[in-house]
Design a protein around this motif. Structure first.
Motif, PDB file in Angstrom:
ATOM      1  N   GLN A   1      59.943   3.088  39.294  1.00 12.35           N
ATOM      2  CA  GLN A   1      61.116   2.263  39.057  1.00 12.35           C
ATOM      3  C   GLN A   1      60.702   0.985  38.330  1.00 12.35           C
ATOM      4  N   PRO A   2      61.349   0.681  37.210  1.00  9.50           N
ATOM      5  CA  PRO A   2      60.939  -0.455  36.374  1.00  9.50           C
ATOM      6  C   PRO A   2      60.810  -1.754  37.159  1.00  9.50           C
ATOM      7  N   GLY A   3      59.667  -2.424  36.980  1.00  5.46           N
ATOM      8  CA  GLY A   3      59.442  -3.722  37.612  1.00  5.46           C
ATOM      9  C   GLY A   3      58.929  -3.660  39.036  1.00  5.46           C
ATOM     10  N   GLN A   4      58.914  -2.483  39.634  1.00  5.94           N
ATOM     11  CA  GLN A   4      58.472  -2.336  41.018  1.00  5.94           C
ATOM     12  C   GLN A   4      56.983  -1.976  41.053  1.00  5.94           C
ATOM     13  N   PHE A   5      56.279  -2.492  42.054  1.00  6.47           N
ATOM     14  CA  PHE A   5      54.845  -2.215  42.126  1.00  6.47           C
ATOM     15  C   PHE A   5      54.323  -2.186  43.554  1.00  6.47           C
TER      16      PHE A   5
ATOM     17  N   HIS B   1      67.478   7.973  42.208  1.00  4.00           N
ATOM     18  CA  HIS B   1      67.733   6.864  41.295  1.00  4.00           C
ATOM     19  C   HIS B   1      68.181   7.439  39.955  1.00  4.00           C
ATOM     20  N   MET B   2      69.244   6.871  39.385  1.00  3.57           N
ATOM     21  CA  MET B   2      69.741   7.312  38.076  1.00  3.57           C
ATOM     22  C   MET B   2      70.237   6.122  37.270  1.00  3.57           C
ATOM     23  N   THR B   3      70.145   6.233  35.958  1.00 10.14           N
ATOM     24  CA  THR B   3      70.829   5.302  35.071  1.00 10.14           C
ATOM     25  C   THR B   3      72.272   5.795  34.913  1.00 10.14           C
ATOM     26  N   PRO B   4      73.172   4.962  34.410  1.00 10.28           N
ATOM     27  CA  PRO B   4      74.537   5.438  34.138  1.00 10.28           C
ATOM     28  C   PRO B   4      74.552   6.654  33.213  1.00 10.28           C
ATOM     29  N   ALA B   5      73.632   6.695  32.235  1.00 11.32           N
ATOM     30  CA  ALA B   5      73.571   7.845  31.320  1.00 11.32           C
ATOM     31  C   ALA B   5      73.166   9.110  32.073  1.00 11.32           C
ATOM     32  N   ASP B   6      72.212   8.983  32.993  1.00 12.84           N
ATOM     33  CA  ASP B   6      71.811  10.124  33.819  1.00 12.84           C
ATOM     34  C   ASP B   6      72.993  10.623  34.648  1.00 12.84           C
ATOM     35  N   ALA B   7      73.699   9.678  35.262  1.00 10.47           N
ATOM     36  CA  ALA B   7      74.827  10.038  36.126  1.00 10.47           C
ATOM     37  C   ALA B   7      75.897  10.788  35.337  1.00 10.47           C
ATOM     38  N   GLU B   8      76.127  10.346  34.107  1.00 13.00           N
ATOM     39  CA  GLU B   8      77.105  11.031  33.256  1.00 13.00           C
ATOM     40  C   GLU B   8      76.628  12.441  32.930  1.00 13.00           C
ATOM     41  N   GLU B   9      75.348  12.581  32.633  1.00 15.45           N
ATOM     42  CA  GLU B   9      74.804  13.900  32.310  1.00 15.45           C
ATOM     43  C   GLU B   9      74.908  14.863  33.484  1.00 15.45           C
TER      44      GLU B   9
ATOM     45  N   ARG C   1      72.122   2.636  38.619  1.00 12.95           N
ATOM     46  CA  ARG C   1      71.960   1.260  38.157  1.00 12.95           C
ATOM     47  C   ARG C   1      71.275   1.274  36.806  1.00 12.95           C
ATOM     48  N   ASP C   2      71.568   0.279  35.981  1.00 16.09           N
ATOM     49  CA  ASP C   2      70.998   0.221  34.628  1.00 16.09           C
ATOM     50  C   ASP C   2      69.474   0.170  34.622  1.00 16.09           C
ATOM     51  N   ASP C   3      68.894  -0.483  35.636  1.00  8.23           N
ATOM     52  CA  ASP C   3      67.443  -0.684  35.641  1.00  8.23           C
ATOM     53  C   ASP C   3      66.693   0.360  36.469  1.00  8.23           C
ATOM     54  N   PHE C   4      67.337   1.492  36.751  1.00  6.61           N
ATOM     55  CA  PHE C   4      66.667   2.582  37.468  1.00  6.61           C
ATOM     56  C   PHE C   4      66.050   3.568  36.484  1.00  6.61           C
ATOM     57  N   ALA C   5      65.107   4.364  37.001  1.00 10.05           N
ATOM     58  CA  ALA C   5      64.544   5.498  36.263  1.00 10.05           C
ATOM     59  C   ALA C   5      64.786   6.744  37.097  1.00 10.05           C
ATOM     60  N   LEU C   6      65.055   7.865  36.452  1.00  9.95           N
ATOM     61  CA  LEU C   6      65.444   9.087  37.155  1.00  9.95           C
ATOM     62  C   LEU C   6      64.321   9.588  38.061  1.00  9.95           C
ATOM     63  N   ALA C   7      64.575   9.590  39.360  1.00  9.68           N
ATOM     64  CA  ALA C   7      63.614  10.103  40.341  1.00  9.68           C
ATOM     65  C   ALA C   7      64.287  10.193  41.699  1.00  9.68           C
ATOM     66  N   CYS C   8      63.893  11.207  42.475  1.00  5.00           N
ATOM     67  CA  CYS C   8      64.346  11.344  43.856  1.00  5.00           C
ATOM     68  C   CYS C   8      63.228  10.860  44.772  1.00  5.00           C
ATOM     69  N   HIS C   9      63.585  10.103  45.797  1.00  3.75           N
ATOM     70  CA  HIS C   9      62.600   9.612  46.754  1.00  3.75           C
ATOM     71  C   HIS C   9      62.839  10.221  48.133  1.00  3.75           C
ATOM     72  N   ILE C  10      61.787  10.823  48.668  1.00  3.83           N
ATOM     73  CA  ILE C  10      61.807  11.360  50.033  1.00  3.83           C
ATOM     74  C   ILE C  10      60.641  10.735  50.784  1.00  3.83           C
ATOM     75  N   ASP C  11      60.731  10.738  52.132  1.00  9.16           N
ATOM     76  CA  ASP C  11      59.631  10.145  52.891  1.00  9.16           C
ATOM     77  C   ASP C  11      58.561  11.192  53.200  1.00  9.16           C
ATOM     78  N   THR C  12      57.510  10.776  53.892  1.00  6.51           N
ATOM     79  CA  THR C  12      56.363  11.667  54.109  1.00  6.51           C
ATOM     80  C   THR C  12      56.709  12.849  55.011  1.00  6.51           C
ATOM     81  N   ASP C  13      57.581  12.642  55.991  1.00  5.10           N
ATOM     82  CA  ASP C  13      57.999  13.769  56.833  1.00  5.10           C
ATOM     83  C   ASP C  13      58.698  14.833  55.997  1.00  5.10           C
TER      84      ASP C  13
END
Length: 200
Positions: free
Chosen positions: A38-42, A133-141, A171-183
């Protein structure tokens, strides 16, 4: 339809600047170890111990519990938040609710311990709801909208499964990815680079 990258989000902590300074010292700044998808996250170089306690149901005696070396993610936030898998929550002895990130009102608390101090948080410990996480363009697609609940089919060797109750976050500043936890990742044998297919 294109596939969605599925990433495993291990237990981690988000802190405010005020909390960071109590844990690591006045004026301290997080040091970048690795950038996230995700952009800007570290992931920072900084880690804390999480401290809780368990109560003996027979004697009522409290025993301290501790999960050591939990990474802090940056940048700093407006509120403290600890994201655990359900197994972590049981280890720590906290009743962490399943919530979307940021929805911490009335959630569990614990103690954060750093090299220069410790901070007791009365709320903020959650099990993060799996999400995409999706951008508006991803959500439309994909033909979905922010907050929509979908399913995600994950095909892995010998443990393919379909995750339900997946929240779409747009959100505009998201990148397409699904997040799941370790379980969840272990249940799907989702090691390495894994992709999923959205099911509405």
């Amino acid at each position: 339809m294109k596939e969605i990258l599925v990433e495993t989000s291990a237990r981690h902590v988000h802190v405010t600047q005020e909390t960071l300074e109590k844990l690591f010292g006045e004026g301290f700044q997080l040091e970048v170890r690795a950038m996230l998808s995700q952009p800007g996250q570290f992931v920072s170089n900084q880690k804390v111990d999480l401290v809780g306690y368990k109560v003996n149901k027979v004697t009522g005696e409290k025993t301290e519990t501790r999960i050591k070396g939990v990474s802090i993610l940056g940048p700093v936030r407006k509120a403290n938040q600890v994201e655990l898998a359900a197994t972590d929550a049981r280890t720590l002895g906290v009743q962490a609710p399943i919530r979307e990130s940021g929805d911490i009102a009335g959630s569990a608390g614990c103690k954060l311990v750093g090299p220069k101090g410790e901070v007791e948080i009365s709320e903020g410990v959650i099990i993060a709801k799996r999400h995409i996480h999706m951008t508006p363009a991803d959500a439309e697609e994909f033909g979905v909208s922010n907050g929509q609940i979908v399913k995600l089919e994950v095909n892995t060797p010998n443990r393919s499964l379909i995750f339900g109750d997946v929240v779409v976050r747009v959100r505009d500043d998201f990148a397409l990815a699904c997040h799941i936890d370790t379980d969840e990742s272990n249940a799907a044998n989702a090691g390495g680079k894994v992709f999923g297919t959205l099911i509405k």
